[in-house]
Write a protein that holds these residues in place. Structure first.
Motif, PDB file in Angstrom:
ATOM      1  N   ASP B  84       0.852  -1.172   0.000  1.00 38.05           N
ATOM      2  CA  ASP B  84       0.000   0.000   0.000  1.00 38.05           C
ATOM      3  C   ASP B  84       0.895   1.232   0.000  1.00 38.05           C
ATOM      4  O   ASP B  84       1.277   1.736   1.043  1.00 38.05           O
ATOM      5  CB  ASP B  84      -0.892  -0.029   1.264  1.00 38.05           C
ATOM      6  CG  ASP B  84      -1.949   1.047   1.204  1.00 38.05           C
ATOM      7  OD1 ASP B  84      -2.165   1.602   0.109  1.00 38.05           O
ATOM      8  OD2 ASP B  84      -2.539   1.341   2.250  1.00 38.05           O
ATOM      9  N   PRO B  85       1.287   1.702  -1.197  1.00 32.53           N
ATOM     10  CA  PRO B  85       2.302   2.757  -1.254  1.00 32.53           C
ATOM     11  C   PRO B  85       1.796   4.078  -0.675  1.00 32.53           C
ATOM     12  O   PRO B  85       0.668   4.508  -0.948  1.00 32.53           O
ATOM     13  CB  PRO B  85       2.602   2.881  -2.750  1.00 32.53           C
ATOM     14  CG  PRO B  85       1.403   2.346  -3.432  1.00 32.53           C
ATOM     15  CD  PRO B  85       0.798   1.323  -2.523  1.00 32.53           C
ATOM     16  N   PRO B  87       2.391   7.975  -0.856  1.00 38.14           N
ATOM     17  CA  PRO B  87       2.955   8.796  -1.927  1.00 38.14           C
ATOM     18  C   PRO B  87       4.372   9.300  -1.661  1.00 38.14           C
ATOM     19  O   PRO B  87       5.249   9.159  -2.494  1.00 38.14           O
ATOM     20  CB  PRO B  87       1.965   9.961  -2.004  1.00 38.14           C
ATOM     21  CG  PRO B  87       0.679   9.401  -1.491  1.00 38.14           C
ATOM     22  CD  PRO B  87       1.027   8.335  -0.516  1.00 38.14           C
ATOM     23  N   ARG B  88       4.597   9.862  -0.473  1.00 35.76           N
ATOM     24  CA  ARG B  88       5.893  10.488  -0.233  1.00 35.76           C
ATOM     25  C   ARG B  88       7.026   9.457  -0.171  1.00 35.76           C
ATOM     26  O   ARG B  88       8.165   9.775  -0.413  1.00 35.76           O
ATOM     27  CB  ARG B  88       5.850  11.241   1.095  1.00 35.76           C
ATOM     28  CG  ARG B  88       5.363  12.666   0.951  1.00 35.76           C
ATOM     29  CD  ARG B  88       5.429  13.344   2.301  1.00 35.76           C
ATOM     30  NE  ARG B  88       4.154  13.971   2.592  1.00 35.76           N
ATOM     31  CZ  ARG B  88       3.778  14.352   3.796  1.00 35.76           C
ATOM     32  NH1 ARG B  88       4.557  14.132   4.828  1.00 35.76           N
ATOM     33  NH2 ARG B  88       2.613  14.923   3.989  1.00 35.76           N
ATOM     34  N   ARG B  90       7.382   6.849  -1.973  1.00 37.89           N
ATOM     35  CA  ARG B  90       7.580   6.118  -3.220  1.00 37.89           C
ATOM     36  C   ARG B  90       9.021   6.272  -3.706  1.00 37.89           C
ATOM     37  O   ARG B  90       9.599   5.351  -4.273  1.00 37.89           O
ATOM     38  CB  ARG B  90       6.585   6.612  -4.270  1.00 37.89           C
ATOM     39  CG  ARG B  90       6.314   5.593  -5.335  1.00 37.89           C
ATOM     40  CD  ARG B  90       5.096   5.944  -6.164  1.00 37.89           C
ATOM     41  NE  ARG B  90       3.839   5.511  -5.570  1.00 37.89           N
ATOM     42  CZ  ARG B  90       2.647   5.817  -6.071  1.00 37.89           C
ATOM     43  NH1 ARG B  90       2.546   6.576  -7.131  1.00 37.89           N
ATOM     44  NH2 ARG B  90       1.547   5.384  -5.490  1.00 37.89           N
ATOM     45  N   VAL B  91       9.588   7.431  -3.467  1.00 42.09           N
ATOM     46  CA  VAL B  91      10.977   7.655  -3.865  1.00 42.09           C
ATOM     47  C   VAL B  91      11.932   7.257  -2.751  1.00 42.09           C
ATOM     48  O   VAL B  91      12.899   6.542  -2.946  1.00 42.09           O
ATOM     49  CB  VAL B  91      11.194   9.148  -4.220  1.00 42.09           C
ATOM     50  CG1 VAL B  91      12.605   9.365  -4.730  1.00 42.09           C
ATOM     51  CG2 VAL B  91      10.158   9.601  -5.231  1.00 42.09           C
ATOM     52  N   GLY B  93      11.546   5.283  -0.166  1.00 45.14           N
ATOM     53  CA  GLY B  93      11.571   3.876   0.233  1.00 45.14           C
ATOM     54  C   GLY B  93      12.657   3.076  -0.465  1.00 45.14           C
ATOM     55  O   GLY B  93      13.530   2.506   0.204  1.00 45.14           O
TER      56      GLY B  93
END
Lengths: 334, 175
Positions: B84-85, B87-88, B90-91, B93
């Motif tokens: 369950d990504p 948004p913030r 996504r990069v 991680g």
């Protein structure tokens, strides 16, 4: 042949000796469990002005056998909402965690080249706590996997109770460990040559015994299976031999706690007479503590839940901490 | 014998760890973490760290995980989506994951692989890994570090109580 050991032990034996020893300890304790069961029902009867079981065999002595026969012949039943694997494995976990502790109970010193105990490890009493901690999973998984509200509430209560009283139990034993200067149960018994620790550690003894009642879910701490509110708590949905396993585990745990109490506070195997009497003394002391367990069950009513919690956290734990402080100061000064 | 035990424990520990990440039901995730911790204790035993093994079971499987299980049993039971990504993240991680991977790789290549071909330390001093030797280390040689760590834990405990315990008279608290 000497087996490679995973932990340092003070005494190493041939592996076949270890296997024979384990079998003897297991069989002896296993055959004591039904005796305790019968003794409890008989004594409870006497405490309550009645006879107790007296139909099966002479003086009702075959009652436990009859009970086991009945439980074994029952259908293995699983309720609809239960989780298959966990529901079946939970009672086994309960028994396992109780039986494994038998390994460290000392029934005597090294005699004729054989130590009269399963194994004497330096971590000693920590071993007991490790498996005591795992006992919780047997109850919780059973209660959770049954898919019933009563079971679940019972399991949750046992979890809260176990966390609260495990602390007090550990702290109370620290006094003994401080005085003996060792965690090994054999060394602790040997250190009681002059005086049994029940006298200098009387406060610790009381705290340990109280916490022991809570750990085994016995009256007055039997809230996880309070039959007036929760039917039978975590074991509500169990029948047949799976219920029998929980029942068996409870009595095994009473024997284990009695054994630890006898070892830590009542001088373990020490007693007058020749050295071959040592295991008998140990068993006799375990019997006395077990009798006390039954006596308390006939005497005290059940705690209310908030009383249980505040008693554990506000009285037992501070008292146990104070006990350690005083012991530590005395050990250093004297 | 020891080799068999090692592989059993290692496979159990890895399986438990994988289960934590891949099981959908939080309750099962927690249980598989318990399994992982128990097998980890067996690995400690194989390394002659008996006190550490006992402490591992008593503290983690016996106390910390009990609370986890407690919470998961109450609020769990919901099948969470596996991925369950947020948004913030996504990069951030993947970057952090790569950093940890590189770090661990350096550690493994640097020390563990070298030791693979050897027989291990055969000249352990007597009493290695016993409570007595660990007690001496903690309370004699590394006393200050030990006390600082316990102070840190004390601060955390106090902070948790302050955060959790609202004063009477506040919103949502009776008397």
């Amino acid at each position: 042949m000497i087996t490679p050991l995973l932990a340092d032990t003070t005494f190493v034996e041939a592996s076949w000796v270890m296997i024979v020893k384990s079998l003897i300890i297991f069989i002896v304790i296993l055959s004591i469990v039904p005796v305790v069961l019968l003794a409890e029902r008989k004594l409870l009867g006497r405490f309550q002005q009645r006879y107790g079981p007296n139909r099966v065999g002479p003086f009702g002595a075959l009652q436990p056998l009859a009970d086991v026969g009945k439980l074994l012949s029952k259908q293995g039943f699983r309720p609809k909402g239960a989780v298959p694997f966990l529901y079946e494995i939970a009672p086994a976990l309960s028994i396992l965690s109780a039986v494994l502790v038998l390994a460290i109970l000392p029934f005597g010193d090294v005699q004729g080249g054989v130590g009269l105990y399963g194994i004497d490890v330096p971590i000693g009493i920590l071993y007991f706590f490790a498996f005591g901690a795992l006992a919780f999973y047997g109850l919780l998984l059973g209660g959770w996997a049954s898919g019933s509200k009563y079971s679940f509430l019972g399991a949750m209560r046992s979890a809260a109770q176990l966390i609260s009283y495990e602390l007090a139990m550990g702290l109370s034993l620290l006094g003994v460990v401080l005085m003996a200067g060792s965690l090994s149960l054999v060394d602790i018994v040997k250190a009681q040559g002059e005086i049994w620790y029940i006298l200098p550690q009387f406060v610790g003894f009381l705290i340990f015994l109280t916490a022991g009642f809570a750990e085994t879910n016995r009256v007055p701490f039997d809230l996880p299976e309070a039959d007036a509110e929760l039917v039978a708590g975590y074991s509500t949905e169990y029948g047949g031999m799976r219920f029998g396993s929980y029942f068996f585990a409870e009595y095994m745990e009473i024997l284990v706690i009695s054994g630890i109490t006898a070892t830590m506070y009542l001088g373990g195997w020490m007693g007058p007479g020749p050295s071959w009497l040592d295991p008998i003394w140990m068993l006799a002391k375990m019997g006395v503590v077990t009798f006390f367990f039954i006596w308390i069950r006939a005497t005290l009513p059940r705690f209310r839940y908030d009383q249980l919690m505040s008693f554990g956290w506000k009285i037992l734990i501070p008292l146990a901490t104070l006990n350690i402080l005083v012991t530590a100061i005395l050990v250093v000064v004297i | 014998m020891l080799e068999v035990l090692f592989f059993l424990a290692a496979i159990g520990a890895l399986g438990g760890a994988v289960g934590v990440v891949f099981l959908k039901n939080p309750f099962y995730s927690v249980l598989s973490l318990v399994v992982h911790l128990i097998f980890l204790a067996v690995l400690f035993l194989l390394l002659e760290a008996q006190f550490l093994a006992a402490a591992q079971i008593v503290v983690y499987a016996g106390a910390v995980m009990v609370i986890y299980v407690f919470v998961a049993a109450y609020v769990g039971g919901i099948e969470e989506p596996l991925f369950d990504p947020i948004p913030r993240l996504r990069v951030l991680g993947p970057v952090l994951a790569a950093a940890i991977f590189i770090e661990i790789s350096i550690a493994v290549l640097g020390s563990s692989l070298v030791a693979l071909g050897t027989e291990g330390a055969s000249d352990l001093e007597a009493g290695f890994g016993t409570p007595a030797s660990i007690g001496l280390l903690l309370l004699e040689d590394f006393l200050i570090a030990f006390e600082v760590a316990s102070l840190l834990l004390l601060v955390t405990a106090v902070a948790a109580i302050v955060l959790a315990g609202r004063k009477p008279g506040e919103e949502g608290v009776e008397s």
